[in-house]
Design an enzyme around this catalytic site. Structure first.
Site, PDB file in Angstrom:
ATOM      1  N   ILE A  72      34.222  17.691  82.623  1.00  0.00           N
ATOM      2  CA  ILE A  72      34.772  16.820  81.590  1.00  0.00           C
ATOM      3  C   ILE A  72      35.553  17.719  80.631  1.00  0.00           C
ATOM      4  O   ILE A  72      35.074  18.799  80.259  1.00  0.00           O
ATOM      5  CB  ILE A  72      33.638  16.096  80.815  1.00  0.00           C
ATOM      6  N   SER A  90      23.813  16.986  83.924  1.00  0.00           N
ATOM      7  CA  SER A  90      25.022  17.600  84.489  1.00  0.00           C
ATOM      8  C   SER A  90      24.899  17.505  86.004  1.00  0.00           C
ATOM      9  O   SER A  90      23.788  17.349  86.532  1.00  0.00           O
ATOM     10  CB  SER A  90      25.078  19.083  84.087  1.00  0.00           C
ATOM     11  N   TYR A 138      21.716  27.935  83.513  1.00  0.00           N
ATOM     12  CA  TYR A 138      22.069  26.567  83.085  1.00  0.00           C
ATOM     13  C   TYR A 138      21.560  25.499  84.062  1.00  0.00           C
ATOM     14  O   TYR A 138      20.933  24.518  83.625  1.00  0.00           O
ATOM     15  CB  TYR A 138      23.586  26.521  82.901  1.00  0.00           C
TER      16      TYR A 138
HETATM   17  P1  NDP Z   1      30.743  20.847  73.396  1.00  0.00           P
HETATM   18  O1  NDP Z   1      30.437  22.296  73.335  1.00  0.00           O
HETATM   19  O2  NDP Z   1      32.133  20.367  73.270  1.00  0.00           O
HETATM   20  O3  NDP Z   1      29.847  20.053  72.334  1.00  0.00           O
HETATM   21  C1  NDP Z   1      28.487  20.330  72.232  1.00  0.00           C
HETATM   22  C2  NDP Z   1      28.034  19.986  70.845  1.00  0.00           C
HETATM   23  O4  NDP Z   1      26.623  20.281  70.749  1.00  0.00           O
HETATM   24  C3  NDP Z   1      28.738  20.816  69.783  1.00  0.00           C
HETATM   25  O5  NDP Z   1      29.136  19.979  68.719  1.00  0.00           O
HETATM   26  C4  NDP Z   1      27.679  21.804  69.338  1.00  0.00           C
HETATM   27  O6  NDP Z   1      27.756  22.160  67.971  1.00  0.00           O
HETATM   28  C5  NDP Z   1      26.421  20.991  69.550  1.00  0.00           C
HETATM   29  N1  NDP Z   1      25.256  21.861  69.603  1.00  0.00           N
HETATM   30  C6  NDP Z   1      25.130  23.053  70.227  1.00  0.00           C
HETATM   31  N2  NDP Z   1      23.923  23.570  69.992  1.00  0.00           N
HETATM   32  C7  NDP Z   1      23.268  22.693  69.188  1.00  0.00           C
HETATM   33  C8  NDP Z   1      21.996  22.676  68.578  1.00  0.00           C
HETATM   34  N3  NDP Z   1      21.127  23.693  68.748  1.00  0.00           N
HETATM   35  N4  NDP Z   1      21.650  21.613  67.816  1.00  0.00           N
HETATM   36  C9  NDP Z   1      22.524  20.580  67.616  1.00  0.00           C
HETATM   37  N5  NDP Z   1      23.752  20.550  68.159  1.00  0.00           N
HETATM   38  C10 NDP Z   1      24.119  21.595  68.936  1.00  0.00           C
HETATM   39  O7  NDP Z   1      30.082  20.342  74.779  1.00  0.00           O
HETATM   40  P2  NDP Z   1      30.346  19.049  75.683  1.00  0.00           P
HETATM   41  O8  NDP Z   1      30.697  17.886  74.860  1.00  0.00           O
HETATM   42  O9  NDP Z   1      31.209  19.455  76.810  1.00  0.00           O
HETATM   43  O10 NDP Z   1      28.874  18.880  76.291  1.00  0.00           O
HETATM   44  C11 NDP Z   1      27.947  17.917  75.842  1.00  0.00           C
HETATM   45  C12 NDP Z   1      26.813  17.830  76.855  1.00  0.00           C
HETATM   46  O11 NDP Z   1      27.338  17.494  78.127  1.00  0.00           O
HETATM   47  C13 NDP Z   1      26.039  19.142  77.039  1.00  0.00           C
HETATM   48  O12 NDP Z   1      24.669  18.847  77.210  1.00  0.00           O
HETATM   49  C14 NDP Z   1      26.623  19.704  78.322  1.00  0.00           C
HETATM   50  O13 NDP Z   1      25.726  20.546  78.984  1.00  0.00           O
HETATM   51  C15 NDP Z   1      26.887  18.431  79.088  1.00  0.00           C
HETATM   52  N6  NDP Z   1      27.869  18.560  80.143  1.00  0.00           N
HETATM   53  C16 NDP Z   1      29.191  18.866  79.860  1.00  0.00           C
HETATM   54  C17 NDP Z   1      30.099  18.955  80.897  1.00  0.00           C
HETATM   55  C18 NDP Z   1      31.533  19.286  80.676  1.00  0.00           C
HETATM   56  O14 NDP Z   1      32.258  19.496  81.667  1.00  0.00           O
HETATM   57  N7  NDP Z   1      32.041  19.328  79.455  1.00  0.00           N
HETATM   58  C19 NDP Z   1      29.698  18.735  82.293  1.00  0.00           C
HETATM   59  C20 NDP Z   1      28.316  18.407  82.465  1.00  0.00           C
HETATM   60  C21 NDP Z   1      27.452  18.319  81.412  1.00  0.00           C
HETATM   61  P3  NDP Z   1      28.490  23.513  67.506  1.00  0.00           P
HETATM   62  O15 NDP Z   1      29.935  23.251  67.750  1.00  0.00           O
HETATM   63  O16 NDP Z   1      28.134  23.623  66.072  1.00  0.00           O
HETATM   64  O17 NDP Z   1      27.923  24.613  68.357  1.00  0.00           O
END
Ligand code: NDP
Length: 274
Positions: free
Chosen positions: A205, A159, A172
């Protein structure tokens, strides 16, 4: 020739958001993809959507069924990245179904945004359990095979919080700084074995995570507008724009890119102020 033809990739947290976009993009580029996701229903839904989106190729792509394993190119596996045994299980399932893993994308992550002095021990632990331990659990599960074969690409979704700080978002960014450190350490450690470890640092994003954060604010619409106003491009990014970078890092187009991080933020982190 598709850019990820013949590659096998496992993506954590691939049920939705950035992880789902990466799974789509990888499948479109010819990879066999494993969606390692906490919520198996979301993962299976995304697997079905990939099959539908790939249209004519659908017959070669299916979620795993007892009689379809040999032709499946998309596999959904219930996985909790905080549990090393669960991640190891997902890797074993992936290898059993498709063969050795060429690519791992450590994408699963959660927002834990607190004030440092009112944060609970549980907030600290669940942040690190998913955002940093989860990345290490993934790396540790695939590295022995990649090292033995002398090939592999690991992509960690960090991130811009990995090098920038917003007050009130603790811890975070501490975990995401750790993801960059882990990326660089492992990238150097295994470079002689041709295993590349890189990170992507997305800015804002538009995913469920972002909407959740806006919705937690007193005025969600104003919070969203404030976010857009901060962006040099006057918009936030799309999950597909992160996925394109993941395809590049996972592919053979990036053989000398290692132990580094590509920022995908429309230039936001380069901006001093307006
Ligand atoms: P979302 O919350 O949309 O998706 C995250 C996914 O990870 C969900 O499907 C969630 O499942 C899953 N997840 C959570 N905990 C676990 C676990 N313990 N084991 C397996 N899967 C898990 O997030 P984003 O797509 O936005 O984010 C994806 C990555 O990008 C993250 O690492 C985030 O920190 C990073 N990021 C995102 C940004 C943004 O603006 N969106 C910016 C910078 C970084 P469930 O729904 O079941 O909880």
């Amino acid at each position: 020739m598709k850019r990820l033809a013949d590659k096998v990739a496992l993506i954590t947290g691939a049920g939705r958001g950035i992880g789902a976009a990466i799974a789509f993009a990888f499948a479109r580029e010819g990879a066999a993809v494993v969606l390692a996701e906490l919520d198996i229903e979301t993962a299976e839904r995304t697997a079905r959507e990939i099959r539908a989106a790939l249209g004519a190729s659908a017959s070669a792509i299916d979620t795993r069924g007892a009689d379809k394993a040999s032709e499946a190119k998309v596999l959904a596996v219930q996985t909790d990245v905080t549990q090393s045994a669960s991640v190891q299980h997902a890797v074993s399932e992936a290898e059993h179904t498709f063969g050795a893993l060429d690519v791992l994308v450590n994408n699963a992550g959660i927002n834990v945004f607190c004030d440092p002095l009112t944060m609970t021990d549980d907030d600290w632990r669940r942040c690190f359990a998913v955002d940093l331990d989860g990345v290490w659990n993934g790396c540790r599960a695939v590295l022995p095979g990649m090292v033995e074969r002398g090939a592999g690409s690991i992509v960690n979704i960090a991130s811009t919080h990995a090098f920038k700080i917003i007050p009130g978002c603790f811890p975070y960014p501490v975990a995401k700084h750790g993801v960059l450190g882990l990326t660089r350490a492992l990238g150097i450690e295994y470079a002689p074995r041709n295993v590349r470890v890189n990170a992507i640092a997305p800015g804002y994003i538009e995913t469920q995570l972002t909407h959740d954060w806006w919705n937690e604010q007193a005025d969600p619409a104003a919070a969203k507008q404030a976010t857009l106003d901060l962006q040099p491009m006057k918009r936030i990014g799309r999950p597909e724009e992160v996925a394109m970078t993941a395809v590049f890092l996972a592919s053979d187009e990036a053989p000398f890119i290692n132990a580094t991080c590509i920022t995908v933020d429309g230039g936001r982190s380069a901006l001093y102020h307006d």
